[in-house]
Motif scaffolding. Structure first.
Motif, PDB file in Angstrom:
ATOM      1  N   UNK A  25      26.747  16.258 -17.388  1.00  0.00           N
ATOM      2  CA  UNK A  25      27.739  16.022 -16.341  1.00  0.00           C
ATOM      3  C   UNK A  25      27.567  17.011 -15.192  1.00  0.00           C
ATOM      4  N   UNK A  26      27.272  18.262 -15.512  1.00  0.00           N
ATOM      5  CA  UNK A  26      27.056  19.276 -14.469  1.00  0.00           C
ATOM      6  C   UNK A  26      25.839  18.907 -13.625  1.00  0.00           C
ATOM      7  N   UNK A  27      24.724  18.596 -14.284  1.00  0.00           N
ATOM      8  CA  UNK A  27      23.519  18.200 -13.541  1.00  0.00           C
ATOM      9  C   UNK A  27      23.773  16.935 -12.716  1.00  0.00           C
ATOM     10  N   UNK A  28      24.545  16.009 -13.274  1.00  0.00           N
ATOM     11  CA  UNK A  28      24.832  14.754 -12.578  1.00  0.00           C
ATOM     12  C   UNK A  28      25.659  14.987 -11.317  1.00  0.00           C
ATOM     13  N   UNK A  29      26.670  15.860 -11.418  1.00  0.00           N
ATOM     14  CA  UNK A  29      27.479  16.188 -10.241  1.00  0.00           C
ATOM     15  C   UNK A  29      26.658  16.910  -9.179  1.00  0.00           C
ATOM     16  N   UNK A 262      17.015   9.970 -14.090  1.00  0.00           N
ATOM     17  CA  UNK A 262      18.315  10.276 -14.661  1.00  0.00           C
ATOM     18  C   UNK A 262      18.355  11.708 -15.160  1.00  0.00           C
ATOM     19  N   UNK A 263      19.439  12.483 -14.893  1.00  0.00           N
ATOM     20  CA  UNK A 263      19.533  13.837 -15.454  1.00  0.00           C
ATOM     21  C   UNK A 263      19.498  13.771 -16.965  1.00  0.00           C
ATOM     22  N   UNK A 264      18.690  14.627 -17.591  1.00  0.00           N
ATOM     23  CA  UNK A 264      18.559  14.589 -19.040  1.00  0.00           C
ATOM     24  C   UNK A 264      19.713  15.307 -19.709  1.00  0.00           C
ATOM     25  N   UNK A 265      20.007  14.914 -20.965  1.00  0.00           N
ATOM     26  CA  UNK A 265      21.099  15.537 -21.707  1.00  0.00           C
ATOM     27  C   UNK A 265      20.650  16.881 -22.229  1.00  0.00           C
TER      28      UNK A 265
END
Length: 265
Positions: A25-29, A262-265
């Motif tokens: 979520x942090x990387x996605x934001x 896509x940002x990885x988990x």
């Protein structure tokens, strides 16, 4: 709950989020912020889901399978943390096959309830320029492409529903949170997790999180949510290239030299 137990669970939740959906979520934001600050409008940008991990087919398969394995290891970790002596964590959160017929029916119903409005929301977001164009993997790359995409869809369903719903609902209830505080906070986290796709994806996933959270409160089972999420992602991963060919004005991405993965988990 004693103060010591509360501290232990607080650290546990923070660490689980830091290595799983919270990290993503942090990387996605950050990805969304970078997109908004870019000179190119948000609607003219694109992102890629399930990108190839290597130019060589053999190593691409190896890396894809390892990615799925390690993500599912995180799911196994939270199930392990939920386990209590004499009580199955899988049965407690409803991730078993004891009611599979009913779970399957509810999952298919949820697929329709979420999928059809979600498709309309994506189209509207693209038209308004607030949603990033999603680039799906081509289906004709190799014979293993579709099985890997289906496995990736199952991985997403298990990762998000077990952690967002099964795990966080259990832990936040122990902290004394009321149901709607849990539903809305986990839905907001789900929206942040998908922020790299743009504003429309945030709205859509928050709505999905609210519906899924309400269903979990009512049914007490994660399995229907995993089924619905997996079906939705299979349709998105496998059906998107077909939709892009049939309705290019809505689904075909704008020209872009380098799609953002896509940002990885």
């Amino acid at each position: 709950m004693s103060p010591g137990e509360r501290r232990r669970l607080t650290w546990e939740v923070c660490l689980v989020l830091a290595i799983s959906v919270g990290q993503s979520a942090v990387y996605s934001l950050l990805s969304l912020l970078r997109r908004l600050l870019a000179p190119v409008p948000l609607g003219s940008q694109q992102t890629q889901v399930n990108p190839s991990r290597d130019a060589l087919a053999l190593w691409d398969i190896v890396y894809q399978l390892l990615s799925v394995f390690f993500d599912l290891a995180l799911v196994a970790l939270v199930v392990y943390l939920l386990w209590e002596p004499g009580q199955s964590a899988l049965r407690r959160i409803g991730l078993d096959f004891t009611r599979f017929g009913g779970d399957l029916g509810r999952g298919i119903l949820l697929t329709a309830v979420i999928g059809i409005p979600g498709l309309a929301l994506y189209a509207a977001g693209r038209a308004l320029g607030v949603t990033v164009a999603v680039v799906a993997s081509p289906l004709d790359a190799a014979w293993w492409t579709v099985p890997l995409l289906m496995l990736a869809a199952l991985r997403a369903g298990l990762t998000e529903e077990v952690i967002f719903i099964g795990y966080l609902f259990d832990r936040l209830r122990r902290f004394g949170w009321n149901w709607w505080a849990i539903i809305l906070s986990t839905a907001a986290l789900r929206g942040a997790y998908h922020a790299y796709q743009g504003i429309g994806a945030i709205v859509g996933n928050v709505a999905m999180g609210i519906v899924f959270g309400w269903c979990y409160k009512r049914w007490g089972r994660v399995m229907p949510l995993v089924i619905a999420h997996t079906i939705l992602d299979i349709v998105a991963f496998v059906g998107y290239p077909v939709a892009a060919a049939l309705w290019p004005a809505v689904f075909a991405p704008p020209p872009s030299p380098t799609p953002t993965p896509t940002p990885s988990s």
